[in-house]
Structures are given as structure tokens and as C-alpha cells.
Write an enzyme that holds these catalytic residues in place. Structure first.
Site, PDB file in Angstrom:
ATOM      1  N   THR A   1      -0.581   2.172   6.770  1.00  0.00           N
ATOM      2  CA  THR A   1      -0.541   0.907   6.039  1.00  0.00           C
ATOM      3  C   THR A   1      -0.517  -0.223   7.050  1.00  0.00           C
ATOM      4  O   THR A   1       0.147  -0.129   8.082  1.00  0.00           O
ATOM      5  CB  THR A   1       0.685   0.816   5.113  1.00  0.00           C
ATOM      6  OG1 THR A   1       0.696  -0.497   4.525  1.00  0.00           O
ATOM      7  CG2 THR A   1       1.997   1.054   5.841  1.00  0.00           C
ATOM      8  N   GLY A   2      -1.261  -1.273   6.760  1.00  0.00           N
ATOM      9  CA  GLY A   2      -1.299  -2.393   7.697  1.00  0.00           C
ATOM     10  C   GLY A   2      -2.625  -3.115   7.596  1.00  0.00           C
ATOM     11  O   GLY A   2      -3.343  -2.993   6.598  1.00  0.00           O
TER      12      GLY A   2
ATOM     13  N   GLY B   1      -6.021  -3.510   7.727  1.00  0.00           N
ATOM     14  CA  GLY B   1      -7.036  -2.465   7.693  1.00  0.00           C
ATOM     15  C   GLY B   1      -8.164  -2.612   8.689  1.00  0.00           C
ATOM     16  O   GLY B   1      -8.690  -1.613   9.191  1.00  0.00           O
TER      17      GLY B   1
ATOM     18  N   THR C   1       0.859  -1.189   0.000  1.00  0.00           N
ATOM     19  CA  THR C   1       0.000   0.000   0.000  1.00  0.00           C
ATOM     20  C   THR C   1       0.897   1.242   0.000  1.00  0.00           C
ATOM     21  O   THR C   1       1.955   1.241   0.620  1.00  0.00           O
ATOM     22  CB  THR C   1      -0.873   0.002   1.275  1.00  0.00           C
ATOM     23  OG1 THR C   1      -1.829  -1.029   1.148  1.00  0.00           O
ATOM     24  CG2 THR C   1      -1.586   1.330   1.490  1.00  0.00           C
TER      25      THR C   1
ATOM     26  N   GLY D   1     -10.915  -1.681   3.053  1.00  0.00           N
ATOM     27  CA  GLY D   1      -9.966  -1.543   4.160  1.00  0.00           C
ATOM     28  C   GLY D   1      -9.963  -0.135   4.715  1.00  0.00           C
ATOM     29  O   GLY D   1     -10.880   0.666   4.497  1.00  0.00           O
ATOM     30  N   ASP D   2      -8.897   0.174   5.428  1.00  0.00           N
ATOM     31  CA  ASP D   2      -8.796   1.487   6.063  1.00  0.00           C
ATOM     32  C   ASP D   2      -8.352   2.586   5.099  1.00  0.00           C
ATOM     33  O   ASP D   2      -8.609   3.771   5.338  1.00  0.00           O
ATOM     34  CB  ASP D   2      -7.783   1.435   7.214  1.00  0.00           C
ATOM     35  CG  ASP D   2      -6.405   1.016   6.718  1.00  0.00           C
ATOM     36  OD1 ASP D   2      -6.307  -0.006   6.014  1.00  0.00           O
ATOM     37  OD2 ASP D   2      -5.427   1.733   7.004  1.00  0.00           O
TER      38      ASP D   2
ATOM     39  N   ARG E   1     -15.098  -6.180   0.258  1.00  0.00           N
ATOM     40  CA  ARG E   1     -14.360  -5.716   1.446  1.00  0.00           C
ATOM     41  C   ARG E   1     -13.649  -4.376   1.184  1.00  0.00           C
ATOM     42  O   ARG E   1     -13.034  -4.170   0.153  1.00  0.00           O
ATOM     43  CB  ARG E   1     -13.339  -6.788   1.834  1.00  0.00           C
ATOM     44  CG  ARG E   1     -12.474  -6.451   3.054  1.00  0.00           C
ATOM     45  CD  ARG E   1     -11.143  -5.833   2.684  1.00  0.00           C
ATOM     46  NE  ARG E   1     -10.280  -5.661   3.857  1.00  0.00           N
ATOM     47  CZ  ARG E   1      -9.154  -4.948   3.854  1.00  0.00           C
ATOM     48  NH1 ARG E   1      -8.762  -4.343   2.755  1.00  0.00           N
ATOM     49  NH2 ARG E   1      -8.433  -4.844   4.941  1.00  0.00           N
TER      50      ARG E   1
HETATM   51  N1  ASP Z   1      -4.304  -1.163   4.851  1.00  0.00           N
HETATM   52  C1  ASP Z   1      -4.527  -1.890   3.630  1.00  0.00           C
HETATM   53  C2  ASP Z   1      -5.871  -2.566   3.724  1.00  0.00           C
HETATM   54  O1  ASP Z   1      -6.192  -3.108   4.773  1.00  0.00           O
HETATM   55  C3  ASP Z   1      -3.497  -2.927   3.336  1.00  0.00           C
HETATM   56  C4  ASP Z   1      -2.077  -2.531   3.641  1.00  0.00           C
HETATM   57  O2  ASP Z   1      -1.801  -1.397   3.943  1.00  0.00           O
HETATM   58  O3  ASP Z   1      -1.200  -3.420   3.593  1.00  0.00           O
HETATM   59  O4  ASP Z   1      -6.581  -2.589   2.756  1.00  0.00           O
END
Ligand code: ASP
Length: 346
Positions: free
Chosen positions: A262-263, A265, A211, A241-242, A239
Site C-alpha cells: 500500500t502506498g 502506486g 487500500t 495503480g500498483d 489511471r
Molecule cells: N497503492 C494504491 C494506489 O496507488 C493506493 C494506496 O495504497 O494508498 O492505487
């Protein structure tokens, strides 16, 4: 002319008048800064080849320099954020634009958001499949619609009406992401309850790595933040995400800070990570380092959420905490040269 542009023009005019007696123009001394990320996850020296590492460092450098060049020539923070993110969206190494991960059905559904720190205007798109640059679409929503957040087919038709570049969904295909999908599907088939697997941290975050996001501070003292992603590998049922959620994956407020996350979500949404960090700066007068460390290393770790953020305040202070083994990141300010990082210990 938008109100904020009028205010900036009046402020600049007042500054010029104030500086007319051979005083230095304070606008020229104002700090400018940009920080970017290209995803957080299981990144170690053992699992990243020298060649791949060099390619990633090069890409992060190019994106940072693209954004910084905008700021250096007097451009707005939002333009710098968009410029940096678009470099990464076009690079198949990252999970955004080209290189986006695959859904369970073997397609790509992209999410993005952008926010201005001076007016708190924001725009976001989710689940888009044919828009070449989701960050550009998010910005168009912010600037050219009455809304903040558009999704799916509606977002697509808005983007077409606005003349944004369209591509076939296969434009986002890459062999390495396809291979990740196959591994993810195998992992899903090995568990009896896939919803449990997706909702918890056992999910291998290497499946989603990449991301991208940027935060910037321009010479007018305005912050902006943006984030763009393909989301999580093998995501289903629309779905989201954040990354496109204002307050979770992206936040900017001139009174506190700008954040891109990033992470995993699902955790970043539930703990409204980006806004929480800036609230701690705003109401508890914490530094960006203290606020970021509290949320990433205490709140998220206790909850079981993995990932990281980039944070920038109106003075140009930057913090880039993450609780994973690595996070692709880079920054450049008027006070500090370009720095690029991947692993924890650098
Ligand atoms: N945050 C992103 C999501 O959950 C994925 C990522 O940042 O790795 O869609």
C-alpha cells in the site's frame, strides 16, 4: 482436479500413511499465519480520534479473525486472503469496495489482484465500477478465465457472465471520501501542473489512505496474497495503480514470500516492490525483515516513494515495514496471538 490439488491430496495421503504407527500427523503441526493491512499514510495519534481508532482496530481484528478461521479449519491460503479482504471491502472505513476514493470525475474505479504461491497463478481487475467485490472478481479471472488481467468494461462483462454481484457505482459513495475529493480538487486547482503534483510525493497521502491487502500461509505450506483498492483520490484518465499489478502491489511464491503493498502506486510500479522483496528473499537468502527493510526504507525512500507492505514467508515469519507515519495492520499465527497496529511506535 487441478494439479496442485492432486499434489496436495497425494502428499496428504503419503503423510497419513507415514503417520499410521501412532506418530503425530505433521500436517496438524504445520504453521498457519495471516497478516493484513488497511493502508499506510499520515496516521498519527493527533489526527486520529479515539473513536475512529477503536473502529479501525475492531475492523482489522474482524478481518484477521475471518481469514485465520479459514486457515484453522484447514482451508486454503487463497480463501483466507479473500475472506479477510472482503471484510475490509465491505467496511466504509477503508479505500476498497465501499469507502473507495473518488476519481476526478466523481466516480469510483476499483482495482484488485490475487496470487497463489504454489503455482504462481494470478488474477487481476482494474478500473471496475460496478463489481461489488473486486477481490472476488480478481480471483474469478485467475480461476475461470484464460487471462491474468482484465480491465474496465471487459472485466465488468466477464464478472456479469460469472454471476458476480453487481452494484450501482453510487454504492461506493461515502461522505468522507467525497469531502476528500473536494480538498484534492482544490489542491489540484492551486497548482499549475497537476501531472507534476500527482507524480510526486507532495500529494497528501491522507487522500488515498485505506487500500487493503492480505497474505496467508495455510497448513499445506502454500502462500497467497491479495490487494484491493479504490486507488488515488482524483485519479484521471483511467489511471491504474500498483494494487492490481502482479509484482508491484501483490506477489506470492512459495519459494520466497507473499507480499501485499500500500502506498504511492506510481513508485511501487516502477520499483516492482512486491516482487523485488521476494527476489531478495529467494536469491540473496535474506529474511523477510531484511528484504522488506531494504526495499521500503532504502530503495523507496531514496526514490521518494511512500508506503508499506506486509510480508509472510513459508515458515510463518511476518514483517510489516512502512516508511509513512502509520500503517493499519494486523496479524495472527499459530505461534503468535492476534496483534493490531496503527502507529509507528507499536
Ligand atoms: N497503492 C494504491 C494506489 O496507488 C493506493 C494506496 O495504497 O494508498 O492505487
Amino acid at each position: 482436479m487441478k494439479l496442485r490439488h492432486l499434489v496436495i491430496a497425494l502428499t496428504a495421503g503419503a503423510t497419513l500413511l507415514a503417520c499410521s504407527d501412532n506418530e503425530p500427523n505433521s500436517v496438524g503441526d504445520a504453521p498457519i499465519a495471516i497478516a493484513i493491512h488497511g493502508g499506510a499514510g499520515t496516521i498519527t495519534r493527533d489526527n486520529l480520534s479515539r473513536e475512529k481508532e477503536a473502529e479501525i482496530r475492531e475492523a482489522l481484528t474482524l478481518a484477521t479473525e475471518a481469514g485465520y478461521a479459514v486457515l484453522e479449519s484447514g482451508g486454503e491460503a487463497v480463501d483466507a486472503v479473500q475472506a479477510a479482504i472482503q471484510v475490509l471491502e465491505e467496511n466504509p472505513l477503508f479505500n476498497a469496495g465501499r469507502g473507495a476514493v473518488y476519481t476526478y470525475e466523481g466516480r469510483h474505479e476499483l482495482d484488485a489482484s490475487i496470487m497463489l504461491g504454489d503455482t504462481l497463478e494470478a488474477g487481476a481487475v482494474s478500473g471496475v465500477t460496478n463489481i461489488k467485490s473486486p477481490i472476488e472478481a480478481a480471483r474469478a479471472v485467475m480461476e475461470r478465465s484464460r487471462h491474468v488481467f482484465l480491465s474496465g468494461e471487459g472485466a465488468e462483462s466477464f464478472a456479469r457472465e460469472q454471476g458476480l454481484e453487481q452494484v450501482s457505482n453510487t454504492y461506493f459513495n461515502t461522505p468522507h471520501r467525497y469531502e476528500q475529493l473536494q480538498r484534492a480538487l482544490t489542491a489540484l486547482n492551486q497548482t499549475e501542473d497537476e501531472t507534476t503534483l500527482i507524480a510526486h510525493q507532495h500529494w497528501d497521502n491522507a487522500f488515498n489512505m485505506g487500500t487493503v491487502g492480505a497474505v496467508a500461509l495455510d497448513a499445506d505450506g502454500n502462500l497467497a496474497a491479495g490487494t484491493s483498492t479504490g486507488g488515488m483520490t482524483a485519479k484521471r484518465w483511467g489511471r491504474i495503480g500498483d494494487s492490481p499489478v502482479i509484482g508491484a502491489g501483490t506477489w506470492a511464491d512459495n519459494e520466497s514470500c507473499a507480499v501485499s503493498a500500500t502506498g504511492h502506486g506510481e513508485y511501487f510500479i516502477r520499483y516492482h516492490v512486491a516482487a523485488d522483496i521476494c527476489s531478495r528473499v529467494k536469491y540473496q537468502q535474506l529474511s523477510v525483515v531484511e528484504a522488506g527493510d531494504q526495499v521500503i526504507h532504502d530503495v523507496l525512500v531514496n526514490a521518494g516513494g511512500t508506503g508499506g507492505v506486509i510480508i509472510l514467508d513459508p515458515m510463518g515469519n511476518i514483517s510489516m515495514p512502512f516508511n509513512t507515519e502509520g500503517m493499519y495492520r494486523a496479524s495472527k499465527t499459530s505461534n503468535e496471538q492476534l496483534t493490531v497496529g496503527i502507529y509507528r511506535e507499536e
